[in-house]
Design an enzyme around this catalytic site. Structure first.
Site, mmCIF file in Angstrom:
data_model
loop_
_atom_site.group_PDB
_atom_site.id
_atom_site.type_symbol
_atom_site.label_atom_id
_atom_site.label_comp_id
_atom_site.label_asym_id
_atom_site.label_seq_id
_atom_site.Cartn_x
_atom_site.Cartn_y
_atom_site.Cartn_z
ATOM 1 C CB ALA A 29 -0.916 -0.003 1.216
ATOM 2 C CG ASN A 30 0.065 4.703 -1.845
ATOM 3 O OD1 ASN A 30 -0.675 5.567 -1.395
ATOM 4 N ND2 ASN A 30 -0.208 4.057 -2.986
ATOM 5 N NE ARG A 31 4.545 6.707 5.037
ATOM 6 C CZ ARG A 31 4.488 5.901 6.101
ATOM 7 N NH1 ARG A 31 3.380 5.806 6.810
ATOM 8 N NH2 ARG A 31 5.550 5.193 6.437
ATOM 9 C CB SER A 32 -2.746 8.013 -1.111
ATOM 10 O OG SER A 32 -3.946 8.665 -1.469
ATOM 11 C CB ALA A 95 -1.393 7.469 -4.372
#
Ligand code: C5P
Length: 220
Positions: A29-32, A95
């Protein structure tokens, strides 16, 4: 009543991160946070547009009056975007993970004493580029985002050219800015104008204000 400059327009927006499964219980995942995309959806709805918001996994409530489609992985997001076309305006604020795991296990990966599992990555489809380069049914206005930690304008300009969108909203997401997950954003708007690219530097604003300003520029 409030002015409705986008009445009769269908606005398609992607927002949030994607989750790329590793096995049934793990993902990349990512921090968006999805906040900027959700704010744009709310602002477009308030401007009278019919809005479809395709959101990755985020902890945000559906904006009022917006059709929200929740997805997990990049490939699901692309399918949902294609199913939601045609649109007059498409805004790609998600993102999207650049890579996914090549072979997703059907069972949870186990520590079996044979060392760490190798994770082979493969490229995800670029949703913005796919839609911006469609031969038929390309939305007349395609807007991308560029989140960068350095060389903001250069990288955003290259992205505008490579992906062939019409506008890019460029933002500096260096950790010190607090943009990722935060409530404020400083953006530059890059606008393709024939062979030229016009550039506007916007002041630091709340994400809601960035959304309202972007919708106002679209309406203009
Ligand atoms: O290349 P980069 O990910 O920085 O480009 C950002 C822009 O491209 C954003 O508008 C993002 O939503 C879009 N994008 C996409 N699909 C991808 C990667 C990025 O739609 N797989």
């Amino acid at each position: 009543a409030a002015p409705q400059p986008l009445a009769g327009k269908h606005v398609l927006i992607t927002a949030g991160p994607t989750h790329e499964p590793i096995d049934p219980v793990r993902y990349i995942a990512n921090r968006s946070s999805g906040k900027q995309g959700f704010a744009i959806a709310a602002a477009a709805q308030a401007a009278g547009a019919s809005v479809t918001l395709i959101a990755g996994p985020v902890e945000l409530r559906d904006p009022q009056g917006v059709r929200v489609i929740r997805v997990e992985a990049a490939r699901d997001m692309l399918a949902a975007v294609e199913a939601a076309l045609p649109a007059d305006i498409a805004i790609f604020a998600a993102a999207v993970a650049d890579w996914r795991v090549a072979e997703q296990g059907g069972q949870k990966l186990k520590k079996d004493g044979n060392g760490v599992p190798p994770l082979q990555l493969v490229e995800n489809p670029d949703i913005l580029a796919t839609i911006a380069q469609r031969q038929h049914g390309r939305p007349p206005l395609v807007i991308g985002f560029a989140a960068e930690t350095e060389h903001l304008i250069d990288h955003a300009t290259a992205k505008l050219q490579r992906k062939r969108c019409d506008w890019i909203v460029a933002n500096d997401v260096s950790p010190a800015t607090g943009v990722m997950g935060g409530d404020r954003n400083t953006v530059h708007l890059l606008i393709r104008d024939g062979d030229q690219i016009r550039q506007e530097a916007w002041p630091l604003m709340a994400k809601d204000e960035v959304a309202t300003a972007l919708v106002q520029r679209i309406a203009d």
